[in-house]
Each structure stands twice: as structure tokens, then as C-alpha cells.
Scaffold this motif. Structure first.
Motif, PDB file in Angstrom:
ATOM      1  N   SER A   1       0.818  -1.215   0.000  1.00 41.87           N
ATOM      2  CA  SER A   1       0.000   0.000   0.000  1.00 41.87           C
ATOM      3  C   SER A   1       0.853   1.267   0.000  1.00 41.87           C
ATOM      4  O   SER A   1       0.331   2.367  -0.193  1.00 41.87           O
ATOM      5  CB  SER A   1      -0.943   0.014   1.211  1.00 41.87           C
ATOM      6  N   LEU A   2       2.162   1.124   0.192  1.00 36.83           N
ATOM      7  CA  LEU A   2       3.052   2.284   0.265  1.00 36.83           C
ATOM      8  C   LEU A   2       3.953   2.428  -0.955  1.00 36.83           C
ATOM      9  O   LEU A   2       4.441   3.524  -1.238  1.00 36.83           O
ATOM     10  CB  LEU A   2       3.929   2.191   1.517  1.00 36.83           C
ATOM     11  N   TRP A   3       4.195   1.324  -1.652  1.00 36.08           N
ATOM     12  CA  TRP A   3       5.187   1.323  -2.725  1.00 36.08           C
ATOM     13  C   TRP A   3       4.635   0.654  -3.978  1.00 36.08           C
ATOM     14  O   TRP A   3       3.967  -0.382  -3.899  1.00 36.08           O
ATOM     15  CB  TRP A   3       6.461   0.591  -2.292  1.00 36.08           C
ATOM     16  N   HIS A   4       4.943   1.215  -5.131  1.00 39.53           N
ATOM     17  CA  HIS A   4       4.664   0.575  -6.414  1.00 39.53           C
ATOM     18  C   HIS A   4       5.689  -0.529  -6.637  1.00 39.53           C
ATOM     19  O   HIS A   4       6.894  -0.300  -6.519  1.00 39.53           O
ATOM     20  CB  HIS A   4       4.756   1.617  -7.538  1.00 39.53           C
ATOM     21  N   ARG A   5       5.223  -1.743  -6.947  1.00 39.06           N
ATOM     22  CA  ARG A   5       6.102  -2.894  -7.137  1.00 39.06           C
ATOM     23  C   ARG A   5       7.141  -2.961  -6.011  1.00 39.06           C
ATOM     24  O   ARG A   5       8.342  -2.804  -6.228  1.00 39.06           O
ATOM     25  CB  ARG A   5       6.777  -2.839  -8.509  1.00 39.06           C
ATOM     26  N   PRO A   6       6.682  -3.174  -4.785  1.00 33.62           N
ATOM     27  CA  PRO A   6       7.557  -3.018  -3.611  1.00 33.62           C
ATOM     28  C   PRO A   6       8.749  -3.964  -3.567  1.00 33.62           C
ATOM     29  O   PRO A   6       9.759  -3.632  -2.945  1.00 33.62           O
ATOM     30  CB  PRO A   6       6.617  -3.275  -2.439  1.00 33.62           C
ATOM     31  N   HIS A   7       8.662  -5.122  -4.214  1.00 32.64           N
ATOM     32  CA  HIS A   7       9.776  -6.075  -4.144  1.00 32.64           C
ATOM     33  C   HIS A   7      10.733  -5.942  -5.322  1.00 32.64           C
ATOM     34  O   HIS A   7      11.731  -6.664  -5.396  1.00 32.64           O
ATOM     35  CB  HIS A   7       9.230  -7.506  -4.063  1.00 32.64           C
ATOM     36  N   ALA A   8      10.439  -5.025  -6.249  1.00 36.50           N
ATOM     37  CA  ALA A   8      11.284  -4.839  -7.428  1.00 36.50           C
ATOM     38  C   ALA A   8      12.399  -3.836  -7.144  1.00 36.50           C
ATOM     39  O   ALA A   8      12.237  -2.910  -6.340  1.00 36.50           O
ATOM     40  CB  ALA A   8      10.439  -4.360  -8.606  1.00 36.50           C
ATOM     41  N   PHE A   9      13.522  -4.037  -7.817  1.00 34.76           N
ATOM     42  CA  PHE A   9      14.668  -3.116  -7.720  1.00 34.76           C
ATOM     43  C   PHE A   9      14.470  -2.016  -8.751  1.00 34.76           C
ATOM     44  O   PHE A   9      14.679  -2.217  -9.951  1.00 34.76           O
ATOM     45  CB  PHE A   9      15.963  -3.895  -7.968  1.00 34.76           C
ATOM     46  N   LEU A  10      14.032  -0.843  -8.303  1.00 37.16           N
ATOM     47  CA  LEU A  10      13.718   0.278  -9.187  1.00 37.16           C
ATOM     48  C   LEU A  10      14.370   1.551  -8.646  1.00 37.16           C
ATOM     49  O   LEU A  10      13.731   2.365  -7.972  1.00 37.16           O
ATOM     50  CB  LEU A  10      12.196   0.473  -9.285  1.00 37.16           C
ATOM     51  N   PRO A  11      15.646   1.769  -8.918  1.00 41.21           N
ATOM     52  CA  PRO A  11      16.319   2.973  -8.405  1.00 41.21           C
ATOM     53  C   PRO A  11      15.650   4.267  -8.851  1.00 41.21           C
ATOM     54  O   PRO A  11      15.741   5.281  -8.153  1.00 41.21           O
ATOM     55  CB  PRO A  11      17.736   2.859  -8.996  1.00 41.21           C
ATOM     56  N   GLU A  12      14.970   4.237 -10.003  1.00 37.51           N
ATOM     57  CA  GLU A  12      14.339   5.449 -10.526  1.00 37.51           C
ATOM     58  C   GLU A  12      13.352   6.069  -9.554  1.00 37.51           C
ATOM     59  O   GLU A  12      13.084   7.271  -9.620  1.00 37.51           O
ATOM     60  CB  GLU A  12      13.631   5.140 -11.851  1.00 37.51           C
ATOM     61  N   ARG A  13      12.835   5.272  -8.630  1.00 41.20           N
ATOM     62  CA  ARG A  13      11.866   5.818  -7.669  1.00 41.20           C
ATOM     63  C   ARG A  13      12.500   6.838  -6.720  1.00 41.20           C
ATOM     64  O   ARG A  13      11.796   7.589  -6.050  1.00 41.20           O
ATOM     65  CB  ARG A  13      11.178   4.692  -6.886  1.00 41.20           C
ATOM     66  N   PHE A  14      13.840   6.904  -6.691  1.00 39.78           N
ATOM     67  CA  PHE A  14      14.528   7.839  -5.803  1.00 39.78           C
ATOM     68  C   PHE A  14      15.262   8.951  -6.558  1.00 39.78           C
ATOM     69  O   PHE A  14      16.060   9.677  -5.964  1.00 39.78           O
ATOM     70  CB  PHE A  14      15.508   7.099  -4.889  1.00 39.78           C
ATOM     71  N   LEU A  15      15.007   9.085  -7.845  1.00 38.19           N
ATOM     72  CA  LEU A  15      15.596  10.208  -8.572  1.00 38.19           C
ATOM     73  C   LEU A  15      14.948  11.519  -8.117  1.00 38.19           C
ATOM     74  O   LEU A  15      13.806  11.506  -7.626  1.00 38.19           O
ATOM     75  CB  LEU A  15      15.408  10.008 -10.073  1.00 38.19           C
ATOM     76  N   PRO A  16      15.634  12.634  -8.260  1.00 39.37           N
ATOM     77  CA  PRO A  16      15.105  13.910  -7.751  1.00 39.37           C
ATOM     78  C   PRO A  16      13.719  14.259  -8.280  1.00 39.37           C
ATOM     79  O   PRO A  16      12.915  14.863  -7.573  1.00 39.37           O
ATOM     80  CB  PRO A  16      16.148  14.933  -8.210  1.00 39.37           C
ATOM     81  N   GLU A  17      13.428  13.886  -9.531  1.00 41.07           N
ATOM     82  CA  GLU A  17      12.138  14.254 -10.119  1.00 41.07           C
ATOM     83  C   GLU A  17      11.018  13.280  -9.765  1.00 41.07           C
ATOM     84  O   GLU A  17       9.848  13.523 -10.091  1.00 41.07           O
ATOM     85  CB  GLU A  17      12.266  14.339 -11.636  1.00 41.07           C
TER      86      GLU A  17
END
Length: 203
Positions: free
Chosen positions: A114-130
Motif C-alpha cells: 500500500s506504500l510502494w509501487h512494485r515493492p519487491h522490485a529493484f527500481l532505483p528510478e523511484r529515488f531520482l530527484p524528479e
């Protein structure tokens, strides 16, 4: 006794947590070719012929920092935080008596659907500045509140520098036959270590 406590805390909070987090970041990056290529391209563009980043280079390494942040999300070095209630309180329907131990578990928060999109996937893009910021208190690799880790900014900078340096110099792969499994023993580390084959990145 006080000196021993200080040294133990320095080793635990100042080195082991960063070492564990960097281990997981390297495992994730070298296990995902698009991420590794992007890390190397960013480091090459920023560093040129220099061997390692300096403090002034850190703002120009947003993807490297994002990989570190995503590694901290998936494998938080301190996967369970505990606090003692100073006074009676209530958490929804649960009464918390004075002196009770209350556990906050980043491992679960960081992987909650409920807090994260695809929570178990490795997606560094979720922490980019934009990228959109995660919900408040959904991301707690350094804790929160008055007892948040005092070395959080230093630790993130340290891991970003090491990651940018190592991906340019090395090719890493998990040793054949080794199964990577997390194990929590005060800090979250790979069970049995992280045996890897190491080669020079240029061949």
C-alpha cells in the motif's frame, strides 16, 4: 565501560551498516545490466579521467545516489527499530503501557504494497530527484524522530562515492552455486557473506 560502548557503537553504526548497505547495492547493481550501464555512464561523465568523486561531485551523481537509496529500501541495514514507551499511549486499538517495547520494522514498511509501487522490485528510478517522494514514515533506513541516525548524510555520501568508484573499476558476479539470502543479526547482512568473482572492468 563507557569507552567500550562508544567504540562498539562507532564500529556498528559507523562502518558495519554502511558496509552491509554497500554490499547489497553492489549485488543489486551488478545483477541488473541496465542499472550497471547507467551507473558507469554517469560516473564516466562526471569523473572523466579522475579515479574517484569528490564532495563537489555528489550532486552530479543522482542515479548513483538513487541506487544506494533503493538498496537501503530493499535491504535496510537496521531492519528492526525498537523504542521504549515513556508514558502510556495508544496505537489505534492497541493500548501501550509505560515501559513497553514498541517495534518499528523498516523491512516491512519498505516492502508494503500500500506504500510502494512494485515493492519487491529493484527500481532505483523511484529515488531520482524528479520522482514523487515516498509517503512520510514509509522509508526509514536511518530511523526517524529525535533519535534519527546522526551519520545519515555522511553514510549516504560515503556509499555514493564508493559505488561510483567501484563500478568503473570492477566487474563483480556472485560466486557460482552461492544462494544470496538476507539474515538479520542486529544488522541485515547476507547469510554466509557475499562471495563474488572479481575482475577488472576493462577486461
Amino acid at each position: 565501560a563507557a569507552l567500550l560502548d562508544e567504540v562498539a557503537m562507532l564500529l556498528l553504526a559507523g562502518s558495519e551498516t554502511s558496509a552491509n548497505a554497500l554490499t547489497w547495492a553492489l549485488y543489486l547493481a551488478f545483477g541488473h545490466a541496465p542499472t550497471l550501464a547507467r551507473l558507469r555512464a554517469e560516473a564516466d561523465a562526471v569523473l572523466g579521467v579522475r579515479d574517484a568523486p569528490e564532495a563537489a561531485d555528489l550532486p552530479a551523481l543522482p542515479f548513483t545516489r538513487a541506487v544506494v537509496a533503493e538498496a537501503l529500501r530493499l535491504y535496510p541495514p537496521v531492519a528492526i527499530l525498537s523504542r521504549q514507551a515513556l508514558a502510556p499511549d495508544r496505537l489505534r486499538r492497541v493500548a501501550v503501557p509505560r515501559g513497553a517495547t514498541v517495534a518499528c520494522i523498516p523491512w516491512l514498511l519498505h516492502r508494503h504494497e500500500s506504500l510502494w509501487h512494485r515493492p519487491h522490485a529493484f527500481l532505483p528510478e523511484r529515488f531520482l530527484p524528479e520522482a514523487p517522494k515516498p509517503p512520510r514514515f514509509a522509508y526509514l533506513p536511518f530511523g526517524a524522530g529525535p533519535r534519527v541516525c546522526a551519520g545519515a548524510a555522511f553514510g549516504q555520501a560515503e556509499m555514493t562515492v564508493f559505488l561510483a568508484t567501484l563500478v568503473r573499476r570492477l566487474d563483480l558476479s556472485v560466486a557460482p552455486g552461492h544462494r544470496v539470502m538476507p539474515r538479520l543479526r542486529l544488522t541485515l547482512r547476507p547469510a554466509g557473506g557475499m562471495p563474488m568473482r572479481i575482475a577488472r572492468a576493462d577486461g
